[in-house]
Design a protein around this motif. Structure first.
Motif, mmCIF file in Angstrom:
data_model
loop_
_atom_site.group_PDB
_atom_site.id
_atom_site.type_symbol
_atom_site.label_atom_id
_atom_site.label_comp_id
_atom_site.label_asym_id
_atom_site.label_seq_id
_atom_site.Cartn_x
_atom_site.Cartn_y
_atom_site.Cartn_z
ATOM 1 N N ILE A 110 7.435 7.106 9.856
ATOM 2 C CA ILE A 110 6.367 6.370 9.179
ATOM 3 C C ILE A 110 5.071 7.125 9.455
ATOM 4 C CG2 ILE A 110 5.087 4.201 9.041
ATOM 5 C CD1 ILE A 110 7.660 2.860 10.198
ATOM 6 N N PHE A 111 4.402 7.550 8.407
ATOM 7 C CA PHE A 111 3.164 8.319 8.546
ATOM 8 C C PHE A 111 2.005 7.406 8.173
ATOM 9 C CE2 PHE A 111 0.086 11.710 7.727
ATOM 10 C CZ PHE A 111 0.388 12.614 8.726
ATOM 11 N N HIS A 112 1.160 7.100 9.158
ATOM 12 C CA HIS A 112 0.111 6.085 9.037
ATOM 13 C C HIS A 112 -1.255 6.774 9.007
ATOM 14 C CE1 HIS A 112 -0.703 1.645 10.298
ATOM 15 N NE2 HIS A 112 -1.710 2.101 9.587
ATOM 16 N N ILE A 113 -1.961 6.702 7.874
ATOM 17 C CA ILE A 113 -3.217 7.448 7.699
ATOM 18 C C ILE A 113 -4.418 6.538 7.921
ATOM 19 C CG2 ILE A 113 -4.572 8.893 6.151
ATOM 20 C CD1 ILE A 113 -1.949 9.477 4.637
ATOM 21 N N HIS A 114 -5.246 6.893 8.913
ATOM 22 C CA HIS A 114 -6.418 6.092 9.294
ATOM 23 C C HIS A 114 -7.745 6.790 8.987
ATOM 24 C CE1 HIS A 114 -4.216 3.250 12.098
ATOM 25 N NE2 HIS A 114 -3.345 4.251 12.061
ATOM 26 N N GLY A 115 -7.772 8.082 8.840
ATOM 27 C CA GLY A 115 -8.995 8.882 8.892
ATOM 28 C C GLY A 115 -10.170 8.357 8.096
ATOM 29 N N GLY A 116 -11.310 8.168 8.760
ATOM 30 C CA GLY A 116 -12.520 7.696 8.095
ATOM 31 C C GLY A 116 -13.026 8.642 7.032
ATOM 32 N N GLU A 117 -12.732 9.933 7.189
ATOM 33 C CA GLU A 117 -13.163 10.927 6.210
ATOM 34 C C GLU A 117 -11.976 11.510 5.437
ATOM 35 O OE1 GLU A 117 -16.797 13.356 7.590
ATOM 36 O OE2 GLU A 117 -15.701 12.958 9.439
ATOM 37 N N PHE A 118 -10.856 10.778 5.421
ATOM 38 C CA PHE A 118 -9.644 11.314 4.806
ATOM 39 C C PHE A 118 -9.809 11.572 3.310
ATOM 40 C CE2 PHE A 118 -5.506 11.166 2.790
ATOM 41 C CZ PHE A 118 -4.786 12.046 3.570
ATOM 42 N N ASN A 140 8.195 6.456 4.993
ATOM 43 C CA ASN A 140 7.139 5.535 4.562
ATOM 44 C C ASN A 140 5.774 6.123 4.879
ATOM 45 O OD1 ASN A 140 9.488 3.425 5.437
ATOM 46 N ND2 ASN A 140 8.300 2.636 3.726
ATOM 47 N N ILE A 141 4.807 5.788 4.031
ATOM 48 C CA ILE A 141 3.417 6.153 4.296
ATOM 49 C C ILE A 141 2.590 4.877 4.257
ATOM 50 C CG2 ILE A 141 1.387 7.419 3.513
ATOM 51 C CD1 ILE A 141 3.268 9.468 2.287
ATOM 52 N N ILE A 142 1.814 4.649 5.330
ATOM 53 C CA ILE A 142 0.905 3.502 5.383
ATOM 54 C C ILE A 142 -0.528 4.034 5.284
ATOM 55 C CG2 ILE A 142 0.065 1.539 6.728
ATOM 56 C CD1 ILE A 142 2.761 1.465 8.152
ATOM 57 N N CYS A 143 -1.312 3.443 4.394
ATOM 58 C CA CYS A 143 -2.727 3.778 4.270
ATOM 59 C C CYS A 143 -3.540 2.549 4.687
ATOM 60 C CB CYS A 143 -3.081 4.138 2.827
ATOM 61 S SG CYS A 143 -2.048 5.428 2.097
ATOM 62 N N VAL A 144 -4.639 2.759 5.406
ATOM 63 C CA VAL A 144 -5.429 1.607 5.849
ATOM 64 C C VAL A 144 -6.380 1.107 4.766
ATOM 65 C CG1 VAL A 144 -5.280 2.199 8.299
ATOM 66 C CG2 VAL A 144 -7.212 3.026 6.946
ATOM 67 N N SER A 145 -6.459 1.825 3.634
ATOM 68 C CA SER A 145 -7.326 1.373 2.545
ATOM 69 C C SER A 145 -6.778 1.828 1.206
ATOM 70 C CB SER A 145 -8.750 1.926 2.729
ATOM 71 O OG SER A 145 -8.773 3.319 2.478
ATOM 72 N N GLU A 146 -7.196 1.133 0.148
ATOM 73 C CA GLU A 146 -6.804 1.502 -1.212
ATOM 74 C C GLU A 146 -7.374 2.860 -1.591
ATOM 75 O OE1 GLU A 146 -7.978 -1.427 -0.340
ATOM 76 O OE2 GLU A 146 -6.463 -2.908 -0.933
ATOM 77 N N GLU A 147 -8.544 3.209 -1.036
ATOM 78 C CA GLU A 147 -9.167 4.501 -1.357
ATOM 79 C C GLU A 147 -8.305 5.659 -0.867
ATOM 80 O OE1 GLU A 147 -12.141 1.394 -1.649
ATOM 81 O OE2 GLU A 147 -10.757 1.902 -0.034
ATOM 82 N N ILE A 148 -7.718 5.517 0.321
ATOM 83 C CA ILE A 148 -6.819 6.553 0.830
ATOM 84 C C ILE A 148 -5.560 6.603 -0.024
ATOM 85 C CG2 ILE A 148 -5.298 7.186 2.745
ATOM 86 C CD1 ILE A 148 -7.457 6.268 4.662
ATOM 87 N N GLN A 149 -5.017 5.447 -0.344
ATOM 88 C CA GLN A 149 -3.804 5.410 -1.171
ATOM 89 C C GLN A 149 -4.027 6.112 -2.506
ATOM 90 O OE1 GLN A 149 -2.555 1.615 -2.919
ATOM 91 N NE2 GLN A 149 -0.473 1.974 -2.152
ATOM 92 N N ALA A 150 -5.223 5.959 -3.073
ATOM 93 C CA ALA A 150 -5.516 6.517 -4.393
ATOM 94 C C ALA A 150 -5.487 8.042 -4.425
ATOM 95 C CB ALA A 150 -6.875 6.013 -4.876
#
Length: 352
Positions: A110-118, A140-150
């Motif tokens: 599971i790759f979980h992306i948090h980066g504020g500047e991602f 699986n990939i988890i993004c902490v925001s819709e902006e990262i997912q986009a």
């Protein structure tokens, strides 16, 4: 019971990812899964005062050592799932390699992306197609925001899950003066200097009516302390260093309003923490603030604008009860949407 190996910074380090991992380890997930921490920064002997990974020879050597340690660990220990927590830039490449090593051993990743500047880092990356291809190898990939997912390729199986919080029991009252607070990595992106500029402008107008407390560490610390000293505002601005656990909780409980002047946030865990302690919020339109801050919760401010921060602070100084009302609304929002009960159940579905 499945064994889940968490990869990311442990409790010694400041930042949103560390906060998330600490909460995950204390959540109900620990009752249903055998969870272990592979503390990537501690194993690299990272200086806790550094804000992030840099592309240097020393960092490359440390990362190579980390990759070898990880390969040895998963070769000698039973691991069913590797849950990797990634930031941006060099840290992202490092975590990507760790994930590929795990996949080579037939372990679920599971790759979980948090980066504020991602978003900024990934959107215009010349290697974007290759990175998307490599990300597609994970389960699986988890993004902490819709902006990262986009900005992640739509073929990847990604899901948005915000950060979880351990919602405390809090009683608030009107203080003798309004106490503003900021807790963050002290880097340029956070624009703490603009909050201090706002304090300089307000102190003559509202003597002894407010104070600004800030905590954290990073490359801007000395410049900020110099700014305070040069403007003779030590009575209005207090620096608390790195605050963890009980010290941070004490600071949050004593405060009325949380301020974030950040130019970029993925989720904004510090903002959410402020909300969970019934604080009013002053924030740029980033992370969770963009999603939920309205007049009943706080104030959205312009980026790079000390004047905008000043006007918002003035609203609370003139009307101290405002923070109490907004704080109650913020507390309910976090409890309903981002408590660890809510977030852990979403993660458990992925683990299963």
């Amino acid at each position: 019971m499945k064994t889940v190996l968490i990869i990311g910074p442990g409790p010694k380090y400041i930042g949103g990812i560390s906060e998330f991992i600490q909460g995950l380890l204390k959540s109900d997930l620990a009752k249903n899964y055998h969870i272990k921490l592979f503390d990537s920064l501690d194993l690299k002997k990272r200086d806790k005062s550094k804000a992030g990974s840099k592309f240097t020879l020393q960092e490359i050597k440390a990362t190579i050592g980390l990759l070898l340690l990880f390969r040895k660990y998963i070769g000698q220990n039973k691991v069913d799932i590797v849950h990797i927590h990634s930031s941006s830039y060099f840290g992202f490449y490092e975590k990507l390699m760790l994930g590929l090593i795990a996949k080579n051993k037939k372990i679920k990743v599971i790759f979980h992306i948090h980066g504020g500047e991602f978003v900024q880092f990934f959107k215009k990356n010349s290697l974007k197609k290759i990175l998307n291809f490599l990300l597609s190898k994970f389960d699986n990939i988890i993004c902490v925001s819709e902006e990262i997912q986009a900005v992640i390729d739509e073929n990847n199986r990604s899901i948005v899950i915000g950060n979880g919080l351990l919602v405390p029991i809090v009683e608030k009252k009107i203080n003798d003066k309004i106490r503003f607070l900021s807790i963050s990595v002290l880097e340029k992106r956070k624009r703490i200097d603009l909050i201090i500029d706002a304090v300089i402008n307000l102190k003559e107008k509202y003597p002894n009516k407010f104070e600004f407390n800030f905590a954290g560490n990073g490359p801007e610390k000395n410049a900020l302390l110099q700014q305070i000293s040069q403007n003779d505002i030590e009575d209005y601005v207090k620096y608390h260093g790195v605050v963890l656990s009980k010290a941070k909780e004490k600071l949050l409980r004593k405060s009325d309003v949380f301020i974030s002047a950040s130019l970029a946030e993925s989720f904004g865990i510090s903002i959410a923490e402020g909300m969970s302690y019934k604080l009013g919020i002053i924030s740029t339109s980033e992370g969770i603030a963009k999603k939920c801050i309205r007049k009943e919760n706080g104030f959205i401010i312009k980026k790079n604008s000390a004047k905008s921060i000043e006007k918002a602070m003035e609203e609370y100084i003139k009307n101290p009860k405002l923070a109490l009302t907004q704080g109650e609304n913020n507390y309910k929002f976090i409890a309903d949407n981002f408590s660890w009960d809510v977030i852990s159940s979403k993660i458990a579905k992925i683990y299963n």
